[in-house]
Design a protein around this motif. Structure first.
Motif, PDB file in Angstrom:
ATOM      1  N   THR A  96      60.997 -19.901  48.435  1.00 43.28           N
ATOM      2  CA  THR A  96      59.841 -20.786  48.261  1.00 43.28           C
ATOM      3  C   THR A  96      59.549 -21.683  49.449  1.00 43.28           C
ATOM      4  O   THR A  96      58.383 -22.009  49.711  1.00 43.28           O
ATOM      5  CB  THR A  96      60.031 -21.669  47.016  1.00 43.28           C
ATOM      6  N   ASP A  97      60.581 -22.122  50.194  1.00 45.13           N
ATOM      7  CA  ASP A  97      60.389 -23.106  51.257  1.00 45.13           C
ATOM      8  C   ASP A  97      60.780 -22.515  52.614  1.00 45.13           C
ATOM      9  O   ASP A  97      61.896 -21.995  52.761  1.00 45.13           O
ATOM     10  CB  ASP A  97      61.250 -24.355  51.014  1.00 45.13           C
ATOM     11  N   TYR A  98      59.869 -22.632  53.597  1.00 47.31           N
ATOM     12  CA  TYR A  98      60.256 -22.208  54.938  1.00 47.31           C
ATOM     13  C   TYR A  98      61.061 -23.343  55.576  1.00 47.31           C
ATOM     14  O   TYR A  98      60.601 -24.478  55.635  1.00 47.31           O
ATOM     15  CB  TYR A  98      59.048 -21.858  55.812  1.00 47.31           C
ATOM     16  N   PRO A  99      62.278 -23.070  56.067  1.00 47.65           N
ATOM     17  CA  PRO A  99      63.112 -24.141  56.624  1.00 47.65           C
ATOM     18  C   PRO A  99      62.588 -24.621  57.972  1.00 47.65           C
ATOM     19  O   PRO A  99      62.056 -23.841  58.763  1.00 47.65           O
ATOM     20  CB  PRO A  99      64.483 -23.460  56.780  1.00 47.65           C
ATOM     21  N   ASP A 100      62.749 -25.912  58.214  1.00 43.53           N
ATOM     22  CA  ASP A 100      62.380 -26.474  59.510  1.00 43.53           C
ATOM     23  C   ASP A 100      63.375 -26.020  60.585  1.00 43.53           C
ATOM     24  O   ASP A 100      64.540 -25.727  60.298  1.00 43.53           O
ATOM     25  CB  ASP A 100      62.369 -28.002  59.450  1.00 43.53           C
ATOM     26  N   LEU A 101      62.884 -25.993  61.823  1.00 45.59           N
ATOM     27  CA  LEU A 101      63.745 -25.676  62.968  1.00 45.59           C
ATOM     28  C   LEU A 101      64.377 -26.985  63.423  1.00 45.59           C
ATOM     29  O   LEU A 101      63.778 -27.748  64.187  1.00 45.59           O
ATOM     30  CB  LEU A 101      62.909 -25.030  64.078  1.00 45.59           C
ATOM     31  N   ASP A 102      65.595 -27.253  62.946  1.00 40.00           N
ATOM     32  CA  ASP A 102      66.235 -28.549  63.153  1.00 40.00           C
ATOM     33  C   ASP A 102      67.549 -28.419  63.921  1.00 40.00           C
ATOM     34  O   ASP A 102      68.214 -27.374  63.869  1.00 40.00           O
ATOM     35  CB  ASP A 102      66.543 -29.201  61.799  1.00 40.00           C
ATOM     36  N   PRO A 103      67.942 -29.508  64.620  1.00 41.96           N
ATOM     37  CA  PRO A 103      69.292 -29.534  65.185  1.00 41.96           C
ATOM     38  C   PRO A 103      70.320 -29.446  64.065  1.00 41.96           C
ATOM     39  O   PRO A 103      70.091 -29.909  62.948  1.00 41.96           O
ATOM     40  CB  PRO A 103      69.357 -30.893  65.892  1.00 41.96           C
ATOM     41  N   VAL A 104      71.459 -28.847  64.357  1.00 40.12           N
ATOM     42  CA  VAL A 104      72.512 -28.656  63.361  1.00 40.12           C
ATOM     43  C   VAL A 104      73.809 -29.254  63.885  1.00 40.12           C
ATOM     44  O   VAL A 104      74.201 -29.012  65.031  1.00 40.12           O
ATOM     45  CB  VAL A 104      72.694 -27.154  63.039  1.00 40.12           C
ATOM     46  N   GLU A 105      74.478 -30.025  63.034  1.00 41.46           N
ATOM     47  CA  GLU A 105      75.741 -30.650  63.418  1.00 41.46           C
ATOM     48  C   GLU A 105      76.765 -29.581  63.780  1.00 41.46           C
ATOM     49  O   GLU A 105      76.939 -28.587  63.059  1.00 41.46           O
ATOM     50  CB  GLU A 105      76.263 -31.511  62.270  1.00 41.46           C
ATOM     51  N   GLY A 106      77.431 -29.756  64.915  1.00 40.61           N
ATOM     52  CA  GLY A 106      78.451 -28.810  65.339  1.00 40.61           C
ATOM     53  C   GLY A 106      77.906 -27.564  66.004  1.00 40.61           C
ATOM     54  O   GLY A 106      78.664 -26.635  66.292  1.00 40.61           O
ATOM     55  N   ALA A 107      76.592 -27.538  66.255  1.00 43.64           N
ATOM     56  CA  ALA A 107      75.981 -26.350  66.863  1.00 43.64           C
ATOM     57  C   ALA A 107      75.502 -26.631  68.275  1.00 43.64           C
ATOM     58  O   ALA A 107      74.601 -25.970  68.776  1.00 43.64           O
ATOM     59  CB  ALA A 107      74.825 -25.853  66.006  1.00 43.64           C
TER      60      ALA A 107
END
Length: 325
Positions: free
Chosen positions: A298-309
């Motif tokens: 249902t939801d397209y995820p945002d392109l976000d920074p990720v902890e530990g990445a």
């Protein structure tokens, strides 16, 4: 490089096409930046939007929405003089050197064409610059008298590179620049691109499906799927520890550099959906081995920074709770 201001900025770039009553979202809200002297690679399966993105940067197609900025200047606002300068500053090298070179023109005319169109130079200066461009790509000045059919595939690609190089561009867009060449000469051309970048300080945007080429040449990688970036970040970080399930599958499907290297091939279920009817929510969810439930549908995820990445951004619900900031 480092904290330098970007040479190229792409902001929420969008290109939609009408096909009958349907709409193809070929590029759908793509954003990235390329610093002076850096290389960004756009990778993904056929139909992901990477070539359309390159065409938009080159002003060969009009965006539906979004911005492309070179040195902070919006390309939509360039006047005639600004467009002429843009054509000097941004050049392209395409996949097939045979189809990109006019067979009826001598190499001198082919290489000089950009300068003839965009600068007023005398014959002697033109000849001097053609000779310099040919020498820079490993050809001899007397090759200027020849026609494209008199060269091998690798030499023709060198002619195409000389043609792009002669205006001393600040950005080269490379569309599958070695995929049409024999394996034996691909490394020569890749090394040439690296040497030219070191010598002239150009930035590159590479469209590629060959991940070996990408790893060797790119500082950053943007992985695209059905018109959107699903993961972007430093090349080595992505190759060493991919985060998005699609990136993992893409890298797992690539052959290792040595036949004795262990290789766990990860198969993707199903086919790439039609861009005419992309799945709702995350477009990758019907094929995703890490599907976690209704939110993916249902939801397209945002392109976000990720902890530990590291310096990466990832568009995946797996990391929603680990987003930074």
């Amino acid at each position: 490089m480092g904290d330098a201001a970007p040479l190229l900025e792409v902001r929420e770039l969008t290109r939609h096409f009408r096909v009958g009553k349907a709409q193809v979202r070929a590029v759908d809200g793509v954003s990235f930046a390329v610093a002076p002297g850096d290389t960004l690679a756009l990778v993904g399966e056929s139909g992901c939007g990477k070539t359309t993105t390159a065409r938009l940067i080159l002003q060969l197609d009009e965006p539906t929405a979004g911005e492309i900025r070179l040195d902070g200047r919006d390309l939509r606002q360039l006047d005639r003089a600004g467009l002429r300068q843009f054509r000097n500053d941004v050049q392209a090298v395409f996949q097939d050197p045979w189809s990109s070179l006019n067979p009826r023109m001598r190499v001198r005319e082919i290489v000089a064409e950009t300068l003839i169109c965009n600068q007023r130079l005398g014959r002697k200066e033109l000849d001097r610059q053609v000779d310099a461009a040919l020498t820079a790509v490993g050809l001899r000045p007397d090759h200027a008298r020849n026609y494209p059919h008199e060269f091998s595939g690798g030499q023709r690609q060198r002619v195409a590179i000389a043609s792009a190089l002669i205006s001393r561009p600040r950005l080269l867009v490379l569309d599958e620049p070695v995929s049409a060449l024999d394996v034996s000469i691909r490394s020569q051309i890749m090394n040439l691109f690296k040497d030219l970048q070191a010598e002239f300080g150009m930035s590159y945007v590479i469209v590629a499906h060959d991940l070996g080429t990408t790893r060797y040449m790119a500082d950053q990688i943007a992985v695209m799927y059905l018109g959107r970036i699903v993961e972007i970040g430093p090349s080595e970080e992505i190759f060493e520890a991919p985060k998005h399930p699609y990136t993992k599958a893409l890298l797992a499907a690539a052959l290792p550099s040595h036949p004795d290297t262990p290789h766990d091939r990860e198969e993707l279920a199903g086919e790439i959906p039609s861009p005419l009817e992309p799945p709702p929510g995350c477009h990758f969810h019907p094929r995703c081995p890490a599907f976690i439930g209704p939110v993916c549908e249902t939801d397209y995820p945002d392109l976000d920074p990720v902890e530990g990445a590291g310096a990466r951004r990832v568009a995946c619900h797996l990391y929603r709770g680990a987003a930074v900031g």
